[in-house]
Design an enzyme around this catalytic site. Structure first.
Site, PDB file in Angstrom:
ATOM      1  CG  HIS A  23       4.200   4.188   8.485  1.00  0.00           C
ATOM      2  ND1 HIS A  23       4.389   4.937   7.347  1.00  0.00           N
ATOM      3  CD2 HIS A  23       3.607   3.031   8.065  1.00  0.00           C
ATOM      4  CE1 HIS A  23       3.939   4.256   6.301  1.00  0.00           C
ATOM      5  NE2 HIS A  23       3.466   3.100   6.719  1.00  0.00           N
ATOM      6  NE  ARG A  65       7.236   0.765   4.381  1.00  0.00           N
ATOM      7  CZ  ARG A  65       6.018   0.237   4.612  1.00  0.00           C
ATOM      8  NH1 ARG A  65       5.817  -1.049   4.467  1.00  0.00           N
ATOM      9  NH2 ARG A  65       5.022   1.002   4.979  1.00  0.00           N
ATOM     10  CE  LYS A  85      27.978  -3.642  -9.124  1.00  0.00           C
ATOM     11  NZ  LYS A  85      28.179  -2.528 -10.063  1.00  0.00           N
ATOM     12  NE  ARG A 125      -1.666  -2.277   2.809  1.00  0.00           N
ATOM     13  CZ  ARG A 125      -2.011  -3.509   2.454  1.00  0.00           C
ATOM     14  NH1 ARG A 125      -3.168  -3.755   1.949  1.00  0.00           N
ATOM     15  NH2 ARG A 125      -1.181  -4.522   2.626  1.00  0.00           N
ATOM     16  CB  THR A 126       3.524   2.513   2.217  1.00  0.00           C
ATOM     17  OG1 THR A 126       2.775   2.124   3.361  1.00  0.00           O
ATOM     18  CG2 THR A 126       4.195   3.836   2.470  1.00  0.00           C
TER      19      THR A 126
HETATM   20  C1  NCD Z   1       1.951  -0.869   8.174  1.00  0.00           C
HETATM   21  C2  NCD Z   1       3.465  -0.781   8.258  1.00  0.00           C
HETATM   22  O1  NCD Z   1       4.160  -1.078   7.285  1.00  0.00           O
HETATM   23  O2  NCD Z   1       3.922  -0.391   9.311  1.00  0.00           O
HETATM   24  N1  NCD Z   1       1.487  -1.072   6.868  1.00  0.00           N
HETATM   25  C3  NCD Z   1       1.274   0.005   6.070  1.00  0.00           C
HETATM   26  O3  NCD Z   1       2.159   0.797   5.815  1.00  0.00           O
HETATM   27  N2  NCD Z   1       0.021   0.194   5.639  1.00  0.00           N
HETATM   28  C4  NCD Z   1       1.368  -1.827   9.136  1.00  0.00           C
HETATM   29  C5  NCD Z   1       1.839  -3.245   9.134  1.00  0.00           C
HETATM   30  O4  NCD Z   1       2.672  -3.662   8.339  1.00  0.00           O
HETATM   31  O5  NCD Z   1       1.312  -3.974   9.981  1.00  0.00           O
END
Ligand code: NCD
Length: 350
Positions: free
Chosen positions: A168, A135, A114, A85-86
């Protein structure tokens, strides 16, 4: 700007509040790393921009206008921790605004294999792009990237798409956007019940920080005793006079909730299978619970889910997690518009 330590560890060790000015420019967010960067005025503005974009995008002419706004910019999505999703919502937020995006999703496909350091790798991106969305499994790594990039000859803004079990912030942004749009009369005065692995869930941590922007909010944390909300968040809430309660029993608090925020167990953070013995069945929402919760209560989940919400709950109008997911794309587009200073053009459009 305040004096910035050239030593990363020294900088990292400082209180977040003292570091915020380093990550903003001319009074606006430049790097989005922490929920603490948002105040109420900015949140309200972001949501107004998101709402407006959704309306504008309904026609081809409107969508073309939006995608012309940043068609001269390029973004890098560096997502080296699993994401659906993100990643997709950021990618599509870029598409909405016309940013061209490139991606790295696995360090095995970059020169890190490398022997290049992650720091050199991220520095390389700044040669090619105007925005980094990241991320990373290591808490603090996204912040370090922003610290490096801000001090580089060609600074590039960095957005945190999830940093280890730490924060997040854009999930919190879309969560509050969802609370604001789905709760009658908004978030002020509401009781929010957060359920599950609160110790390692970065979404509930970031969402808790954002609550400082709302009046009269009460939080109820429901978790197994081993997975309670961490002290730093509880201290933050106490400092901001936000009342909270902790319990390991979901059923008795259900009827108090204006919003229930479910989360999955974050066992990827286990170092020795610590959560294997947790009975998570007590931290699940089932169809029979729907009879107990308020008619106006909304049910949220950052997703992905495992068994925390029975599939049949999806049919109930109070289940808003699929809407919440779509809100993510618009909230993230609004944030990107803010960083690149095009939100006025969006708000002014008839
Ligand atoms: C969350 C995350 O990655 O922290 N997911 C997301 O970004 N929608 C929650 C999760 O992974 O449980």
């Amino acid at each position: 700007m305040t004096e910035v330590s050239p030593n990363w560890n020294e900088f990292y060790g400082q209180e977040v509040a003292t570091k915020l000015s380093f990550f903003s420019k001319e009074g606006r967010i430049y790097d989005c790393l922490f929920s603490q960067q948002f105040d109420r005025a900015l949140l309200d503005r972001m949501f107004a921009v998101a709402d407006k974009m959704r309306r504008i995008a309904q026609t081809k002419e409107g969508a073309d206008f939006l995608s012309s706004l940043l068609s001269h910019k390029r973004a890098m999505l560096y997502f080296v921790q699993p994401s659906t999703r993100t990643f997709l919502s950021f990618l599509n937020a870029c598409h909405i605004l016309g940013l061209k995006a490139s991606e790295i999703r696995d360090t095995n496909t970059s020169s890190e294999i490398k022997g290049e350091s992650p720091e050199d790798s991220v520095r390389t991106f700044s040669s090619y792009v105007d925005l980094i969305i990241m991320r990373h499994p290591v808490p603090g790594f996204v912040e370090k990237t922003a610290w490096v990039m801000n001090r580089a000859k060609r600074p590039v803004p960095v957005i945190n798409g999830g940093s280890g079990k730490d924060q997040h912030p854009t999930q919190a942004l879309l969560d509050v956007y969802t609370l604001t749009s789905c709760l009658k009369d908004g978030v002020d005065g509401k009781t929010i019940v957060m359920v599950g692995d609160l110790k390692r869930g970065r979404t509930v941590r970031s969402l808790s920080y954002l609550m400082k922007n709302y009046k009269g909010v009460r939080l109820i944390f429901v978790s197994p005793p081993q997975l309670k909300m961490e002290r730093d968040i509880l201290d933050f809430l106490s400092r901001h006079l936000i009342p909270y309660r902790e319990t390991d029993s979901l059923e008795p608090v259900l009827r108090e909730a204006d919003a229930i925020y479910m989360t999955r167990i974050q066992d990827e953070h286990d170092t020795a299978g610590e959560s294997r013995n947790v009975d998570y069945s007590k931290f699940c929402l089932r169809t029979q619970d729907l009879a107990v919760i308020k008619k106006t209560c909304i049910i949220m989940h950052p997703l992905p889910r495992r068994d925390e919400i029975e599939l049949t709950v999806d049919e109930d109008d109070r289940a808003v997690y699929w809407r919440q997911e779509r809100n993510g794309m618009w909230a993230r587009a609004a944030l990107i518009a803010h960083i690149f200073r095009v939100e006025d053009q969006i708000l002014k459009r008839a």
